[in-house]
Design an enzyme around this catalytic site. Sequence first.
Site, PDB file in Angstrom:
ATOM      1  N   THR A  15       0.785  -1.094  -0.047  1.00  0.00           N
ATOM      2  CA  THR A  15       0.200   0.050   0.059  1.00  0.00           C
ATOM      3  C   THR A  15       0.830   1.334  -0.148  1.00  0.00           C
ATOM      4  OG1 THR A  15      -1.770  -1.205   1.206  1.00  0.00           O
ATOM      5  CG2 THR A  15      -1.790   1.103   1.122  1.00  0.00           C
ATOM      6  N   ILE A 129       1.405  13.537   9.224  1.00  0.00           N
ATOM      7  CA  ILE A 129       1.605  14.472  10.086  1.00  0.00           C
ATOM      8  C   ILE A 129       3.014  14.584  10.536  1.00  0.00           C
ATOM      9  CG2 ILE A 129       0.822  15.515  12.269  1.00  0.00           C
ATOM     10  CD1 ILE A 129      -1.513  13.764  12.358  1.00  0.00           C
ATOM     11  N   GLU A 183      -2.944  -3.055   9.778  1.00  0.00           N
ATOM     12  CA  GLU A 183      -1.759  -3.750   9.505  1.00  0.00           C
ATOM     13  C   GLU A 183      -1.902  -5.076   9.125  1.00  0.00           C
ATOM     14  OE1 GLU A 183       1.522  -2.378  10.379  1.00  0.00           O
ATOM     15  OE2 GLU A 183       0.148  -0.491  10.051  1.00  0.00           O
ATOM     16  N   LYS A 198       4.991   3.496  17.950  1.00  0.00           N
ATOM     17  CA  LYS A 198       4.993   4.851  17.615  1.00  0.00           C
ATOM     18  C   LYS A 198       5.421   5.861  18.645  1.00  0.00           C
ATOM     19  CE  LYS A 198       1.761   4.183  13.892  1.00  0.00           C
ATOM     20  NZ  LYS A 198       0.466   4.322  13.234  1.00  0.00           N
TER      21      LYS A 198
HETATM   22  N1  HSE Z   1      -2.133   0.420  10.695  1.00  0.00           N
HETATM   23  C1  HSE Z   1      -1.517   1.949  10.875  1.00  0.00           C
HETATM   24  C2  HSE Z   1      -2.578   2.613  11.498  1.00  0.00           C
HETATM   25  C3  HSE Z   1      -0.972   2.207   9.707  1.00  0.00           C
HETATM   26  O1  HSE Z   1      -3.806   2.037  11.254  1.00  0.00           O
HETATM   27  O2  HSE Z   1      -2.605   3.895  11.922  1.00  0.00           O
HETATM   28  C4  HSE Z   1      -0.220   3.859   9.966  1.00  0.00           C
HETATM   29  O3  HSE Z   1       0.982   3.386  10.645  1.00  0.00           O
END
Ligand code: HSE
Length: 395
Positions: A15, A129, A183, A198
């Site tokens: 993607t 962002i 994911e 993150k």
């Molecule tokens: N699976 C992640 C989300 C994709 O839904 O935020 C972006 O990191």
Amino acid sequence: MKNNAIRIGLFGFGTVGEGLYEVLKKATSAHAEIVKICVRDRNKKRSLPAEIFTYEPEDIFTDPDINLVVELIDDADASYAIVHRSLEAGKAVVSGNKKMLAYHIEELIELQEKTGTALLYDASACGSIPVIRNLEEYYDNDLLLSVKGILNGSSNFILSKIFNENKGYDEALKEAQDLGFAESNPTFDVDGFDSLFKLIIITVHAFGTYVHPDDVINYGISNLGEADIRYAREKGTRIKLLADVSKISDDKITLCVLPCFVPPDKYIYSVEDEFNGVVIKGECYDKQFMFGRGAGGFPTGSSVLSDITARSHDYRYEYKKRNQYRKMEYTTDVDIKLYVRYRDEADTALFRFKEVTERYYSKDYSFVVGVISLADLVAIKDELPKRNIFIAKMY
Ligand code: HSE
């Protein structure tokens, strides 16, 4: 790399890889071109001519014409091997793999220093962002107090569908997957792992401290039930999956990823669907709010593009907070107010509440709200998903 065209060796064409390809077509002044794409699956039908693809990673590492490696693959171990090999080969890398970074960032910082090469990864946290580069460059001072936000688009999308459209959990998750936000392992999204990874990366740039992901509580929304939604509505709140790093004293920070009952006066209350929202709080400016698309091929591809063009003027993270600022230590020695919904009374024995402020019993379910130490919660983190319970933080 000044004034030179950027010639990219790309790993992965899912993607985000395909998104990047399309984004680059629109960004003609970037003078960046994908010259080779390394993929794993030989049988998958591709949207580009076969000549651009290779199945052999070394074709990219050893190609003298390629001056930037971009890796956008899902597998964290393979991603680590690619980033490591690229830096050792003296090629700068752009990566979007948050799990890989959350586990290996310390070593990769050192490897960048040792090899003099650069690793950029703004796309790894919050898609489009620009959180990381802003934390690194604009918030490069002692004023920062906290970074809190919705960092996972898929779980926020699911929560929005449940709260606003009364959709079922499974239906909403399927929709997020079909739209390309989720994911490949949706547990990462719905159980708070993606948000946690993150948050670990953000913390390195916000406070200069690396915290191992295993030491931080992450709990998601996969056990969310009707009773919890009803409770949230009764209190005039919405449930959001919130990641939080906060400074609690001059030299201590604390981290958590938990569902949270968010009241309407908070910025993140209105962050819906796959959008992300990040609230940055500082000593002299109070709060700032960054909002945008955190998932999907084009938004994330745009962030990768920004890292690519940053390399055209030799940009690299300096890790200013880590290298030059006061050392901030991670602590779980803080109290939080927690809601625990359960069926089996025995499950409440897991929680060492210091104080209970609300209790409800019925034949179908019960809940308790009370104060608990974060350290006690981290200690039972692996046990929580095994129980028929749902927990959420009171804001
Ligand atoms: N699976 C992640 C989300 C994709 O839904 O935020 C972006 O990191």
